[in-house]
Design a protein around this motif. Structure first.
Motif, PDB file in Angstrom:
ATOM      1  N   GLY A 144       0.817  -1.203   0.000  1.00 28.14           N
ATOM      2  CA  GLY A 144       0.000   0.000   0.000  1.00 28.14           C
ATOM      3  C   GLY A 144       0.852   1.255   0.000  1.00 28.14           C
ATOM      4  O   GLY A 144       0.551   2.235  -0.689  1.00 28.14           O
ATOM      5  N   CYS A 145       1.928   1.207   0.754  1.00 24.13           N
ATOM      6  CA  CYS A 145       2.817   2.369   0.851  1.00 24.13           C
ATOM      7  C   CYS A 145       3.480   2.652  -0.499  1.00 24.13           C
ATOM      8  O   CYS A 145       3.580   3.805  -0.928  1.00 24.13           O
ATOM      9  CB  CYS A 145       3.852   2.081   1.923  1.00 24.13           C
ATOM     10  SG  CYS A 145       4.983   3.418   2.180  1.00 24.13           S
ATOM     11  N   GLY A 146       3.902   1.573  -1.180  1.00 27.73           N
ATOM     12  CA  GLY A 146       4.494   1.741  -2.513  1.00 27.73           C
ATOM     13  C   GLY A 146       3.502   2.397  -3.468  1.00 27.73           C
ATOM     14  O   GLY A 146       3.843   3.328  -4.203  1.00 27.73           O
ATOM     15  N   ILE A 147       2.269   1.912  -3.421  1.00 30.21           N
ATOM     16  CA  ILE A 147       1.233   2.477  -4.295  1.00 30.21           C
ATOM     17  C   ILE A 147       0.952   3.937  -3.923  1.00 30.21           C
ATOM     18  O   ILE A 147       0.762   4.794  -4.787  1.00 30.21           O
ATOM     19  CB  ILE A 147      -0.053   1.625  -4.212  1.00 30.21           C
ATOM     20  CG1 ILE A 147       0.216   0.223  -4.763  1.00 30.21           C
ATOM     21  CG2 ILE A 147      -1.200   2.283  -4.976  1.00 30.21           C
ATOM     22  CD1 ILE A 147      -0.934  -0.744  -4.594  1.00 30.21           C
ATOM     23  N   TYR A 148       0.965   4.203  -2.617  1.00 32.13           N
ATOM     24  CA  TYR A 148       0.710   5.572  -2.156  1.00 32.13           C
ATOM     25  C   TYR A 148       1.753   6.540  -2.713  1.00 32.13           C
ATOM     26  O   TYR A 148       1.422   7.619  -3.216  1.00 32.13           O
ATOM     27  CB  TYR A 148       0.706   5.603  -0.626  1.00 32.13           C
ATOM     28  CG  TYR A 148       0.524   6.981  -0.041  1.00 32.13           C
ATOM     29  CD1 TYR A 148      -0.717   7.622  -0.082  1.00 32.13           C
ATOM     30  CD2 TYR A 148       1.596   7.661   0.548  1.00 32.13           C
ATOM     31  CE1 TYR A 148      -0.882   8.898   0.436  1.00 32.13           C
ATOM     32  CE2 TYR A 148       1.439   8.935   1.073  1.00 32.13           C
ATOM     33  CZ  TYR A 148       0.204   9.543   1.018  1.00 32.13           C
ATOM     34  OH  TYR A 148       0.037  10.798   1.527  1.00 32.13           O
ATOM     35  N   PHE A 149       3.025   6.141  -2.652  1.00 29.82           N
ATOM     36  CA  PHE A 149       4.089   6.983  -3.215  1.00 29.82           C
ATOM     37  C   PHE A 149       3.834   7.248  -4.703  1.00 29.82           C
ATOM     38  O   PHE A 149       3.970   8.364  -5.193  1.00 29.82           O
ATOM     39  CB  PHE A 149       5.454   6.294  -3.057  1.00 29.82           C
ATOM     40  CG  PHE A 149       6.098   6.512  -1.713  1.00 29.82           C
ATOM     41  CD1 PHE A 149       6.235   7.789  -1.189  1.00 29.82           C
ATOM     42  CD2 PHE A 149       6.599   5.443  -0.980  1.00 29.82           C
ATOM     43  CE1 PHE A 149       6.840   7.999   0.048  1.00 29.82           C
ATOM     44  CE2 PHE A 149       7.210   5.636   0.248  1.00 29.82           C
ATOM     45  CZ  PHE A 149       7.325   6.910   0.764  1.00 29.82           C
ATOM     46  N   MET A 150       3.453   6.191  -5.408  1.00 32.93           N
ATOM     47  CA  MET A 150       3.200   6.320  -6.843  1.00 32.93           C
ATOM     48  C   MET A 150       2.061   7.312  -7.103  1.00 32.93           C
ATOM     49  O   MET A 150       2.162   8.189  -7.965  1.00 32.93           O
ATOM     50  CB  MET A 150       2.852   4.948  -7.420  1.00 32.93           C
ATOM     51  CG  MET A 150       2.453   4.990  -8.876  1.00 32.93           C
ATOM     52  SD  MET A 150       1.908   3.383  -9.472  1.00 32.93           S
ATOM     53  CE  MET A 150       0.207   3.363  -8.933  1.00 32.93           C
ATOM     54  N   LEU A 151       0.983   7.172  -6.332  1.00 27.05           N
ATOM     55  CA  LEU A 151      -0.176   8.038  -6.555  1.00 27.05           C
ATOM     56  C   LEU A 151       0.145   9.499  -6.250  1.00 27.05           C
ATOM     57  O   LEU A 151      -0.329  10.409  -6.945  1.00 27.05           O
ATOM     58  CB  LEU A 151      -1.359   7.554  -5.702  1.00 27.05           C
ATOM     59  CG  LEU A 151      -1.942   6.196  -6.117  1.00 27.05           C
ATOM     60  CD1 LEU A 151      -3.015   5.760  -5.121  1.00 27.05           C
ATOM     61  CD2 LEU A 151      -2.510   6.240  -7.535  1.00 27.05           C
ATOM     62  N   MET A 152       0.954   9.733  -5.212  1.00 26.36           N
ATOM     63  CA  MET A 152       1.311  11.118  -4.886  1.00 26.36           C
ATOM     64  C   MET A 152       2.190  11.716  -5.991  1.00 26.36           C
ATOM     65  O   MET A 152       2.034  12.881  -6.355  1.00 26.36           O
ATOM     66  CB  MET A 152       2.040  11.185  -3.537  1.00 26.36           C
ATOM     67  CG  MET A 152       1.155  10.843  -2.352  1.00 26.36           C
ATOM     68  SD  MET A 152      -0.460  11.661  -2.377  1.00 26.36           S
ATOM     69  CE  MET A 152      -0.170  13.026  -1.293  1.00 26.36           C
ATOM     70  N   ALA A 153       3.109  10.900  -6.528  1.00 29.24           N
ATOM     71  CA  ALA A 153       3.956  11.389  -7.623  1.00 29.24           C
ATOM     72  C   ALA A 153       3.089  11.734  -8.849  1.00 29.24           C
ATOM     73  O   ALA A 153       3.303  12.750  -9.512  1.00 29.24           O
ATOM     74  CB  ALA A 153       5.010  10.348  -7.992  1.00 29.24           C
ATOM     75  N   LEU A 154       2.092  10.895  -9.120  1.00 27.76           N
ATOM     76  CA  LEU A 154       1.214  11.150 -10.272  1.00 27.76           C
ATOM     77  C   LEU A 154       0.337  12.381 -10.042  1.00 27.76           C
ATOM     78  O   LEU A 154       0.088  13.162 -10.968  1.00 27.76           O
ATOM     79  CB  LEU A 154       0.330   9.925 -10.547  1.00 27.76           C
ATOM     80  CG  LEU A 154       1.056   8.718 -11.145  1.00 27.76           C
ATOM     81  CD1 LEU A 154       0.116   7.519 -11.230  1.00 27.76           C
ATOM     82  CD2 LEU A 154       1.619   9.051 -12.524  1.00 27.76           C
ATOM     83  N   LEU A 155      -0.121  12.551  -8.797  1.00 28.00           N
ATOM     84  CA  LEU A 155      -0.918  13.736  -8.465  1.00 28.00           C
ATOM     85  C   LEU A 155      -0.105  15.002  -8.762  1.00 28.00           C
ATOM     86  O   LEU A 155      -0.593  15.948  -9.396  1.00 28.00           O
ATOM     87  CB  LEU A 155      -1.309  13.677  -6.977  1.00 28.00           C
ATOM     88  CG  LEU A 155      -2.075  14.861  -6.397  1.00 28.00           C
ATOM     89  CD1 LEU A 155      -3.427  15.010  -7.068  1.00 28.00           C
ATOM     90  CD2 LEU A 155      -2.269  14.689  -4.887  1.00 28.00           C
TER      91      LEU A 155
END
Lengths: 241, 306
Positions: A144-155
């Protein structure tokens, strides 16, 4: 045009800019260091959550992830370099998709490695205090944390495409993440838990008491990122480069 | 045959018309000079051709197709728009590798164009350490990367040293001799005169001229003849007999306006006037250009480009 060469070109852009590689390294270093620090500090808090304590390095680490997403895009707008990029790849949708794939891919890989390392580092300090965590909870936290980092970078990437400026993105997003939840906090009732950072961070808690669960929370964050990317894509498509 | 075709092209920024109903064709095998004062719409036209800006109306095509549908466009069209476009933190080589990768251009082309533009020895230095002239060479290297049939350069001689200016002149001549379509914008008249075969002149976004360079000059500037003599009285008398007039310059030369050197030479030698020097003064591109823009006074007003 084929997608693979465009993707290769975009990946090469990240690899050939030292600042971008450095930002990814910062995601790893900052997150792991703060998690390790949290592991050795006092854990006698009343609402002590071992998973969140172990992954608390995410809080400062996400700033680096946001910076990464913003700078990958803003580096294109420096000196109107975007014109060169779009002259090479005139299909703007394809170009943007390749850029986002590179941001998402690299942020996800670095994010997963980072959260795994952070968990290990924190557990070394926490010792018995982390015994209560099941393997499933830990795996959920890391992924989940890995995905969270990805989503914040995309945001951040979406907002930077909209603003055409990394500074504008960082000065919007960072105060938003660091301050807003605390300021409007309880006053706004249940609304804060739907903010991109608050929603996404449910996944790195062992327990949750709000409306959102770990995965629904990430889905809300993904919704925010998607919205930012759509607005960015709309701007990229319509405007003169 | 790959030409650049611009048809009724119009571009408005807000209420300002940067390009106004422009129609012209740039043909292969010759260098076309793209002239006009700052803000005349030269750069805008180039961006419209590359599909970077959206036209308000009209079309631009390369080889009959809009740029945006070209498959691997760098293999067809090479453009230098702005030497500052290369990211300062990348090396020149990496900058070109990134561009080459997107259009599946083999990596050896990167080294070839670095060699060709004379920056191979500094190719591993970061672009931010480059002088304007070196950046300009890098921009030209990027334009040549895909070995394109169409080359479009916006002010390529900016910042180049004298050797660089000679180099670019020869490069442009060679590209045209190889049958490529070459469009080069400039506001330096003498420079343009040294490489262009054909001219497209803009003023306030409108087409003022689209003619071969020689015709452009000859239609606007009458040739004159310069003479130095030891007997001014005899010279004036001889010229007067043939209906010519001579004006004395500060440097001791006499200038006969609207005259050809063949006629004047025969006339004065038949009259036995002692001639120390006799030469023809051809009209220059600069004179012709100024004559055109003076006639179209409104076009000379400075207008800063967006």
């Amino acid at each position: 045009m084929h997608f693979a060469p465009v993707l290769r070109s975009e990946a090469l852009k990240v690899l050939t800019l030292r600042s971008l590689c450095g930002t990814l390294l910062a995601v790893f270093a900052v997150t792991t260091a703060f998690s390790a620090l949290a592991g050795v500090s006092d854990a006698s808090d009343a609402d002590y959550d071992p998973l969140f304590t172990a992954l608390s390095g995410v809080m400062p680490g996400q700033i680096a992830a946001i910076a990464f997403g913003a700078v990958v895009v803003s580096s294109e707008y420096q000196g109107n370099g975007i014109r060169l990029s779009l002259a090479a790849v005139p299909q703007r949708g394809r170009w943007f998709a390749a850029k986002l794939a590179v941001i998402a891919g690299s942020a996800l890989v670095v994010g997963l490695l980072t959260s795994f390392a952070a968990l290990l580092a924190a557990r070394a300090g926490l010792g018995a205090a982390a015994e209560g965590l099941t393997a499933g909870e830990q795996a959920r936290g890391v992924v989940g944390c890995g995905i969270y980092f990805m989503l914040m970078a995309l945001l951040a990437a979406g907002l930077t495409t909209l603003f055409r400026s990394g500074v504008a993105t960082l000065s919007t997003l960072i105060p938003f993440i660091l301050v807003i939840a605390f300021v409007i906090g309880d006053a706004a009732g249940g609304v804060t838990e739907f903010l991109p950072d608050q929603a996404g961070q449910v996944v790195i808690h062992q327990t949750h008491d709000g409306t959102l669960g770990p995965w629904t929370g990430l889905a809300v964050t993904a919704g925010w990122s998607m919205a930012a990317l759509l607005v960015g894509a709309w701007r990229l498509r319509g405007r003169d480069a | 045959m790959t030409s650049i075709d611009v048809q009724n092209l119009t571009k408005e920024y807000g209420t300002r018309r940067a390009v106004d109903d422009l129609t012209f064709t740039v043909r292969p095998g010759r260098v076309t000079g793209f002239l006009g004062p700052n803000g005349a719409g030269k750069s805008t036209t180039m961006r419209l051709v590359l599909g970077l800006d959206r036209p308000t109306s009209g079309t631009a095509a390369v080889g009959g197709r809009p740029y945006s549908v070209l498959h691997e466009p760098l293999r067809h069209v090479g453009a230098l728009l702005d030497a500052r476009a290369a990211h300062g933190a990348r090396t020149a080589r990496d900058h070109l590798r990134v561009l080459a990768a997107s259009n599946r251009i083999p990596a050896r082309r990167v080294d070839e164009v670095l060699e060709e533009t004379g920056i191979a020895s500094v190719a591993r230095r970061r672009v931010r350490t480059y002088s304007l002239g070196m950046r300009q060479r890098l921009g030209i290297a990027a334009a040549l990367l895909g070995d394109p049939e169409v080359v479009m350069l916006d002010e390529p001689s900016n910042g180049l040293d004298p050797e660089g200016i000679i180099w670019i002149r020869e490069l442009l001549r060679r590209l045209a001799a190889e049958g490529r379509t070459v469009l080069v914008s400039s506001h330096l008249m003498n420079e343009t005169a040294s490489f262009a075969d054909h001219l497209v002149v803009l003023g306030r976004g409108r087409l003022l001229a689209d003619t071969p360079m020689r015709e452009f000059i000859d239609a606007r500037v009458q040739p004159s003849v310069r003479i130095r003599t030891s007997d001014a009285t005899a010279l004036k008398a001889a010229l007067a007999r043939h209906g010519h007039d001579a004006v004395e310059g500060d440097d001791g030369y006499w200038t006969v306006p609207h005259a050809r050197v063949d006629d004047i030479g025969r006339a004065v030698s038949a009259a036995g006037v002692p001639i120390l020097e006799l030469s023809s003064a051809e009209g220059t591109l600069e004179q012709a250009y100024l004559d055109l823009t003076a006639a179209e006074a409104e076009f000379t007003a400075p207008y800063q480009e967006a």
